[in-house]
Design a protein around this motif. Structure first.
Motif, short mmCIF file in Angstrom:
data_model
loop_
_atom_site.label_atom_id
_atom_site.label_comp_id
_atom_site.label_asym_id
_atom_site.label_seq_id
_atom_site.Cartn_x
_atom_site.Cartn_y
_atom_site.Cartn_z
N TYR A 195 0.83 -1.21 0.00
CA TYR A 195 0.00 0.00 0.00
C TYR A 195 0.87 1.26 0.00
CZ TYR A 195 -4.84 -1.61 0.91
OH TYR A 195 -6.10 -2.12 0.82
N PRO A 252 3.20 3.16 -3.92
CA PRO A 252 2.40 3.27 -5.15
C PRO A 252 3.26 3.36 -6.41
CG PRO A 252 2.35 5.34 -3.94
CD PRO A 252 3.08 4.35 -3.07
N SER A 299 -2.18 1.49 -9.02
CA SER A 299 -3.64 1.31 -8.95
C SER A 299 -4.30 1.53 -10.30
CB SER A 299 -4.24 2.31 -7.95
OG SER A 299 -3.78 2.06 -6.65
N VAL A 314 -8.23 -1.85 -9.14
CA VAL A 314 -7.92 -2.19 -7.75
C VAL A 314 -8.77 -3.36 -7.25
CG1 VAL A 314 -7.02 0.09 -7.14
CG2 VAL A 314 -9.46 -0.38 -6.82
N ASP A 338 -2.58 6.97 -10.01
CA ASP A 338 -1.29 6.93 -9.30
C ASP A 338 -0.79 8.36 -9.11
OD1 ASP A 338 -1.22 4.14 -9.27
OD2 ASP A 338 -0.21 4.02 -11.21
N SER A 386 -7.84 -5.35 -1.96
CA SER A 386 -7.39 -4.30 -2.88
C SER A 386 -6.42 -5.00 -3.81
CB SER A 386 -6.58 -3.23 -2.15
OG SER A 386 -7.37 -2.34 -1.44
N ARG A 438 -3.24 -4.45 -6.76
CA ARG A 438 -2.26 -3.55 -7.35
C ARG A 438 -1.57 -4.29 -8.49
NH1 ARG A 438 -4.87 -0.57 -4.62
NH2 ARG A 438 -4.14 0.94 -3.07
N HIS A 451 -3.56 6.00 -0.79
CA HIS A 451 -4.97 5.72 -1.06
C HIS A 451 -5.76 5.46 0.22
CE1 HIS A 451 -4.90 5.58 -5.47
NE2 HIS A 451 -3.66 5.14 -5.33
#
Ligand code: HEM
Length: 405
Positions: free
Chosen positions: A63, A66, A71, A75, A96, A285, A287, A343
């Motif tokens: 997380y 980034p 993202s 997501v 992003d 989530s 990525r 985020h």
């Protein structure tokens, strides 16, 4: 420890199967994965290939990075045939840095501590009204009580006139229960489009006006971007209402904790944090790695999808003492149910205020709260919580009474 790839037939691949989240025990699987395969590769099937991360520290690190974990391609896990998320790069959740930062600052004022404080009286009134209505009727499906309550709050922020709240609620319900995106609901999108045009012509003091008149990199958002961002905000509130409903269920299942809160209201802020951890209503989530990275000995290649399982992070035995105990006085409680880093949930202050208001209204005015029918669970690997929670409510008669039966 190394993780081995498994074919889609292997039971571990069921972790993304919505059916497991309705009728199975995903926590048992996550527990096993944390211990034996915390960085686990799932091969492509109906879903594209992806890595599962189940340990708190790994999830938090992803997380907070980034740059290496983007993202912008989506997501949430989507069937492979649908490809990347079409909202990629356009909405707050799907962008992003540096664009993300600019978009976020367009919206941040509406969700700041100051903004939520100014709303708090009206949130409390909405909560008391919702509970009073349920009491008049002797009970309700708590899903709709919490749903209408949180919906009215977000509609106010977005700038949806009160006369339209019920229509918009119904359309959102239709989309949520069909597990399609709100963008797939034609009436809802048409409604938002009209609202956007209204505010272009005549800006008001609301979030829609901020979206249609604000700029990113010196340019106004396109109509499409403004529309998708409205949809993103209203869709993201589903996490908030599921946390409210899941919180109610947690108290029904742990009546001692409800009595404890009734005896000591000073515990409310800690209780709210524990509900957020316990429910972890955002299930995952996703990525996409932008360059190769090694996590716990596993090499993740650029372009690989990485799925972060939040309920697993929030039951990680290395971080939480007795993680499967619902304890409203838990401290420390460093859950990451609301994500971490860039985020981090923009609605977190609002979600907490809604929880404080709704549980306070219930403590103030209900006597006994009973489950009045079977609980069902949402069929999804993206969000989790009850899909039906029928309850019977009786009014509080004396200051001493009140509880669950
Ligand atoms: C307890 C309730 C809630 C939980 C557990 C929750 C969880 C999360 C999580 C995990 C993320 C990060 C998603 C990602 O980056 O992949 C997120 C972001 C977000 N949440 Fe929440 N949320 C909650 C309530 C709300 C509410 C009430 C709103 C209403 C405004 C909201 C709006 C958003 C938005 C717009 C984002 C994107 C933020 C960004 O990308 O900068 N959430 N939330």
């Amino acid at each position: 420890m190394t993780a081995t790839a498994v074919s889609p037939e292997h039971p571990l691949s069921r972790i993304a199967d919505p059916e497991l989240h309705v009728s199975g025990d995903p926590h048992a699987l996550w527990r096993w994965m944390r211990e034996f395969s915390p960085v686990h590769r799932h091969e492509a099937g109906e879903l594209p290939a992806f890595w599962s991360l189940t340990k708190y520290e790994d999830i938090r690190s992803v997380y907070r990075d980034p740059g290496d974990f983007s993202s912008a391609r989506g997501v949430l896990l989507r069937p492979a045939r649908l490809g990347d998320d079409p909202g990629g790069g356009l909405t707050l959740a799907l962008s992003d840095p540096p664009r993300h930062k600019e978009l976020r600052s367009l919206m941040a004022d509406w969700f700041s501590t100051r903004a939520v404080r100014m709303l708090e009286d009206s949130i409390r009134t909405a909560a008391r009204t919702a509970v009073a209505r349920a009491l008049d009727e002797g009970g309700c499906d708590f899903v709709h009580l919490a749903g209408r309550f949180s919906h009215s709050v977000i509609c106010g922020i977005i700038g949806i006139p009160e006369r339209d709240h019920e229509d918009v609620y119904r359309w959102c319900e239709e989309a949520f229960s069909a597990h399609t995106s709100l963008a797939a609901h034609p009436q809802l999108m048409e409604y938002f489009m009209e609202l956007l045009y209204d505010r272009m012509a005549e800006p008001a003091d609301d979030l829609v006006s901020a979206l249609v008149n604000g700029t990113v990199h010196g340019e106004l958002l396109s109509e499409h971007e403004a529309l998708l961002n409205c949809e993103n905000i209203i869709g993201a509130t589903e996490n908030g209402r599921l946390a409210l409903i899941g919180g109610m269920l947690a108290f029904l299942q742990h009546p001692d904790q409800w009595h404890r809160l009734r005896r000591d209201r000073a515990l409310l802020p800690d209780a709210v944090e524990e509900i957020v951890r316990w429910t972890s209503s955002a299930t995952h989530s996703m990525r996409t790695a932008t360059r190769p990275r090694v996590i716990r000995g596993e090499r993740i290649e650029a372009g690989d999808r990485v799925v972060l399982w939040l309920p697993s992070a929030n039951r990680d035995e290395d971080i939480f003492e007795d993680p499967y105990r619902f304890d409203i006085a838990r401290r420390p409680n460093r859950h990451i149910a609301l994500a971490s880093g860039e985020h981090f949930c923009i609605g977190s202050t609002l979600a907490r205020a809604e929880m404080r208001a709704l549980f306070t209204a219930l403590l103030d005015s209900t006597g006994v709260i009973e489950q009045a029918g079977p609980v069902t669970r949402v069929r999804s690997n993206a969000v989790n919580g009850p899909a039906a929670l029928p309850v019977r409510l009786t009014p509080r008669t004396t200051p001493g009474d009140g509880g669950f039966s």
